[in-house]
Structures are given as structure tokens and as C-alpha cells.
Design a protein around this motif. Structure first.
Motif, PDB file in Angstrom:
ATOM      1  N   SER A 177      41.415  72.423  77.521  1.00 38.82           N
ATOM      2  CA  SER A 177      43.238  73.091  77.373  1.00 38.82           C
ATOM      3  C   SER A 177      43.053  74.220  78.352  1.00 38.82           C
ATOM      4  O   SER A 177      42.226  74.902  77.931  1.00 38.82           O
ATOM      5  CB  SER A 177      43.740  72.819  76.607  1.00 38.82           C
ATOM      6  OG  SER A 177      42.905  73.502  75.000  1.00 38.82           O
ATOM      7  N   MET A 208      52.474  69.302  76.109  1.00 41.50           N
ATOM      8  CA  MET A 208      52.098  69.263  77.473  1.00 41.50           C
ATOM      9  C   MET A 208      52.197  67.451  78.088  1.00 41.50           C
ATOM     10  O   MET A 208      51.916  66.497  76.864  1.00 41.50           O
ATOM     11  CB  MET A 208      50.896  69.307  77.931  1.00 41.50           C
ATOM     12  CG  MET A 208      50.328  69.544  79.571  1.00 41.50           C
ATOM     13  SD  MET A 208      48.947  69.524  79.620  1.00 41.50           S
ATOM     14  CE  MET A 208      48.574  68.624  80.891  1.00 41.50           C
ATOM     15  N   TYR A 218      49.994  64.633  77.067  1.00 38.68           N
ATOM     16  CA  TYR A 218      48.575  65.154  77.602  1.00 38.68           C
ATOM     17  C   TYR A 218      48.282  66.331  76.324  1.00 38.68           C
ATOM     18  O   TYR A 218      46.862  65.835  75.668  1.00 38.68           O
ATOM     19  CB  TYR A 218      48.589  65.457  78.227  1.00 38.68           C
ATOM     20  CG  TYR A 218      48.881  64.249  79.501  1.00 38.68           C
ATOM     21  CD1 TYR A 218      47.879  64.131  80.195  1.00 38.68           C
ATOM     22  CD2 TYR A 218      49.942  63.701  80.123  1.00 38.68           C
ATOM     23  CE1 TYR A 218      47.451  63.652  81.035  1.00 38.68           C
ATOM     24  CE2 TYR A 218      49.996  63.085  81.014  1.00 38.68           C
ATOM     25  CZ  TYR A 218      49.117  62.644  81.673  1.00 38.68           C
ATOM     26  OH  TYR A 218      48.759  61.857  82.423  1.00 38.68           O
ATOM     27  N   TRP A 219      49.087  66.137  75.382  1.00 37.33           N
ATOM     28  CA  TRP A 219      48.625  67.643  74.024  1.00 37.33           C
ATOM     29  C   TRP A 219      49.810  67.708  73.444  1.00 37.33           C
ATOM     30  O   TRP A 219      50.587  67.829  73.850  1.00 37.33           O
ATOM     31  CB  TRP A 219      48.653  69.326  74.602  1.00 37.33           C
ATOM     32  CG  TRP A 219      47.664  70.042  73.940  1.00 37.33           C
ATOM     33  CD1 TRP A 219      46.990  69.737  73.398  1.00 37.33           C
ATOM     34  CD2 TRP A 219      47.118  71.043  74.642  1.00 37.33           C
ATOM     35  NE1 TRP A 219      46.632  70.688  72.299  1.00 37.33           N
ATOM     36  CE2 TRP A 219      46.440  72.127  73.176  1.00 37.33           C
ATOM     37  CE3 TRP A 219      48.011  72.268  75.315  1.00 37.33           C
ATOM     38  CZ2 TRP A 219      46.177  73.063  73.002  1.00 37.33           C
ATOM     39  CZ3 TRP A 219      47.281  73.563  75.353  1.00 37.33           C
ATOM     40  CH2 TRP A 219      46.702  74.045  74.390  1.00 37.33           C
ATOM     41  N   ASN A 248      41.298  76.034  73.702  1.00 37.46           N
ATOM     42  CA  ASN A 248      41.610  76.440  72.220  1.00 37.46           C
ATOM     43  C   ASN A 248      40.714  76.209  70.700  1.00 37.46           C
ATOM     44  O   ASN A 248      40.341  75.010  70.280  1.00 37.46           O
ATOM     45  CB  ASN A 248      42.461  75.456  71.603  1.00 37.46           C
ATOM     46  CG  ASN A 248      43.182  75.549  70.227  1.00 37.46           C
ATOM     47  OD1 ASN A 248      43.487  76.458  69.256  1.00 37.46           O
ATOM     48  ND2 ASN A 248      44.055  74.033  69.652  1.00 37.46           N
ATOM     49  N   GLU A 294      46.737  69.013  65.761  1.00 34.06           N
ATOM     50  CA  GLU A 294      46.911  68.406  66.813  1.00 34.06           C
ATOM     51  C   GLU A 294      47.205  66.910  66.921  1.00 34.06           C
ATOM     52  O   GLU A 294      46.726  66.136  65.862  1.00 34.06           O
ATOM     53  CB  GLU A 294      45.265  68.189  67.663  1.00 34.06           C
ATOM     54  CG  GLU A 294      45.657  69.571  67.611  1.00 34.06           C
ATOM     55  CD  GLU A 294      43.780  69.544  69.169  1.00 34.06           C
ATOM     56  OE1 GLU A 294      44.119  70.774  70.425  1.00 34.06           O
ATOM     57  OE2 GLU A 294      43.241  68.799  69.198  1.00 34.06           O
ATOM     58  N   ASP A 311      46.593  61.694  71.482  1.00 36.65           N
ATOM     59  CA  ASP A 311      45.791  62.366  72.623  1.00 36.65           C
ATOM     60  C   ASP A 311      46.540  61.474  73.804  1.00 36.65           C
ATOM     61  O   ASP A 311      47.243  60.059  73.330  1.00 36.65           O
ATOM     62  CB  ASP A 311      44.272  62.199  73.569  1.00 36.65           C
ATOM     63  CG  ASP A 311      43.512  60.702  73.574  1.00 36.65           C
ATOM     64  OD1 ASP A 311      44.029  60.006  72.692  1.00 36.65           O
ATOM     65  OD2 ASP A 311      42.709  60.286  73.480  1.00 36.65           O
ATOM     66  N   GLY A 322      44.150  65.379  70.804  1.00 34.43           N
ATOM     67  CA  GLY A 322      43.506  65.887  70.820  1.00 34.43           C
ATOM     68  C   GLY A 322      44.265  66.541  72.464  1.00 34.43           C
ATOM     69  O   GLY A 322      45.573  65.487  72.383  1.00 34.43           O
ATOM     70  N   TYR A 323      43.842  67.069  73.064  1.00 38.18           N
ATOM     71  CA  TYR A 323      44.231  67.176  74.274  1.00 38.18           C
ATOM     72  C   TYR A 323      43.533  65.987  76.002  1.00 38.18           C
ATOM     73  O   TYR A 323      42.447  65.945  75.966  1.00 38.18           O
ATOM     74  CB  TYR A 323      43.962  68.633  75.138  1.00 38.18           C
ATOM     75  CG  TYR A 323      43.382  68.906  76.225  1.00 38.18           C
ATOM     76  CD1 TYR A 323      44.428  69.588  76.579  1.00 38.18           C
ATOM     77  CD2 TYR A 323      42.843  68.845  77.550  1.00 38.18           C
ATOM     78  CE1 TYR A 323      45.780  69.454  77.852  1.00 38.18           C
ATOM     79  CE2 TYR A 323      43.853  69.363  79.217  1.00 38.18           C
ATOM     80  CZ  TYR A 323      44.660  69.975  78.676  1.00 38.18           C
ATOM     81  OH  TYR A 323      44.264  69.596  80.566  1.00 38.18           O
ATOM     82  N   THR A 324      44.300  65.729  76.927  1.00 36.03           N
ATOM     83  CA  THR A 324      43.890  64.857  78.005  1.00 36.03           C
ATOM     84  C   THR A 324      44.134  65.356  78.971  1.00 36.03           C
ATOM     85  O   THR A 324      45.195  66.176  79.075  1.00 36.03           O
ATOM     86  CB  THR A 324      44.550  63.331  77.373  1.00 36.03           C
ATOM     87  OG1 THR A 324      44.569  63.412  76.668  1.00 36.03           O
ATOM     88  CG2 THR A 324      44.413  62.954  78.638  1.00 36.03           C
ATOM     89  N   ILE A 346      54.011  71.714  80.483  1.00 31.69           N
ATOM     90  CA  ILE A 346      53.148  72.672  79.215  1.00 31.69           C
ATOM     91  C   ILE A 346      54.908  73.023  78.779  1.00 31.69           C
ATOM     92  O   ILE A 346      55.301  74.283  79.589  1.00 31.69           O
ATOM     93  CB  ILE A 346      52.338  72.988  79.001  1.00 31.69           C
ATOM     94  CG1 ILE A 346      51.548  72.464  79.877  1.00 31.69           C
ATOM     95  CG2 ILE A 346      51.695  73.390  77.754  1.00 31.69           C
ATOM     96  CD1 ILE A 346      49.703  73.162  80.038  1.00 31.69           C
TER      97      ILE A 346
END
Length: 184
Positions: free
Chosen positions: A55, A74, A91-92, A108, A115, A118, A125-127, A141
Motif C-alpha cells: 500500500s 481505495m 482495493y483497500w 502499513n 482491514e 481484498d 488487506g490491500y490489493t 483513495i
């Protein structure tokens, strides 16, 4: 019609949630690595495209009075979808970010906030953005200043929290929002 849009009382509320302004009342979001309106730097792309897949660093300032916590989302609207009508690809999803937080480091590493799912709803989590070869997608974002805790959401990372769940949880609690956008 999905749950989130059914919760919106008026078109103006829906529009403000779906397309957060760049800054409201001076509240602003920046990134040391992403230029608003620019292209995603190579280092932040997915590993398939040579990036590290983590991220981006984010920072926000001029936080509105009465902010109790923050949320970060995001997202992007895939081809054929429309903001305000369709659910974007997420995405987040982060919530329960403490009110005294003003930044999140790249990746992060301090696991700030909780979170959600995805992009593929397989884990939390983040993608990282990973657009198909030759395609250019627009991403955003957004950070949301909230006037109350999101007590209707889990106090832990949870794959069941998606865009609609987080947006419904924030409904009526958003003081201000700020956004950066970029392409990949």
C-alpha cells in the motif's frame, strides 16, 4: 439496488459519498509517492508488473473538529460501471483508524486500523492495482473523517467487510472526506 444505495436518503448524500471531493473545509489527503491525477509509480504496482505490491504512504491534514476516527478506501469503477449506481471494485478498506493518526506508512507496517476484504474477497488487506496489459484504469483513495466510532463493524480485520458494508457503517457519520486519484 444494493444495501448501500438503499440507505441513502437523498441523491445529494449519495453523490457526496460516491464521489468524495478532493478536499472539504481544507481537509486534504496526500501521498509522498502518488501525485494526484498522475500515474501509479512503478514501485507501487503489483508484483506481476514489477512493483512490490504494498500500500502507498498516505498523509492527511487540516482534520475537522469533532473527528472521532478515520476510514480509508481505495477503489475504482470498472468499465461499464457508474459511480452512484454501481458498486466499485475495492482495493483497500480500513476503518477504526484513531483520531490522532495523521499518516499511514508505505505498506502499513504498524497495522493501523482494521482491514476489510481484498479485491477478490479471499483475505483481508490491500490489493495492488494490476490492470491488464494495455488498459488504463482510474483509481481513487479516499480518507473519511468520522464523528463517531463504527460500532456496527468488527473491531478486528474481517474479510466479510466489503465496500457496501463499510459505506453503510459510515452512513451519517462522515464529517469530511478527501481524495487522491491516479491511473494505472
Amino acid at each position: 439496488m444494493n444495501r448501500y444505495w438503499a440507505l441513502c436518503a437523498t441523491a445529494s448524500i449519495c453523490a457526496s459519498l460516491a464521489t468524495a471531493s478532493v478536499a472539504q473545509d481544507g481537509f486534504s489527503l496526500t501521498s509522498l509517492e502518488i501525485k494526484d491525477g498522475g500515474s501509479l509509480p512503478a514501485a507501487l504496482k503489483c508484483t506481476r508488473d514489477g512493483g512490490d505490491g504494498v500500500s502507498p504512504p498516505l498523509a492527511w491534514s487540516q482534520v475537522p473538529e469533532g473527528t472521532d476516527s478515520f476510514a480509508v478506501i481505495m477503489y475504482h469503477y470498472p468499465k461499464g460501471t457508474v459511480a452512484g449506481r454501481d458498486t466499485p471494485s475495492q482495493y483497500w478498506l480500513l476503518w477504526n483508524i484513531p483520531a490522532d493518526t495523521r499518516s499511514i506508512e508505505r505498506g502499513n507496517p504498524d497495522s493501523i486500523g482494521n482491514e476489510g476484504s481484498d479485491k477478490d474477497a479471499r483475505q483481508t488487506g490491500y490489493t495492488p492495482p494490476c490492470s491488464p496489459a494495455g488498459a488504463v484504469h482510474e483509481y481513487a483513495i479516499a480518507v473519511y473523517a468520522l464523528d463517531a466510532p463504527l460500532s456496527n463493524l468488527p473491531e478486528y480485520d474481517d474479510v466479510s467487510v466489503d465496500w457496501e458494508t463499510l459505506m453503510a457503517g459510515m452512513y451519517g457519520k462522515i464529517i469530511a472526506s478527501a481524495e487522491v486519484s491516479f491511473s494505472n
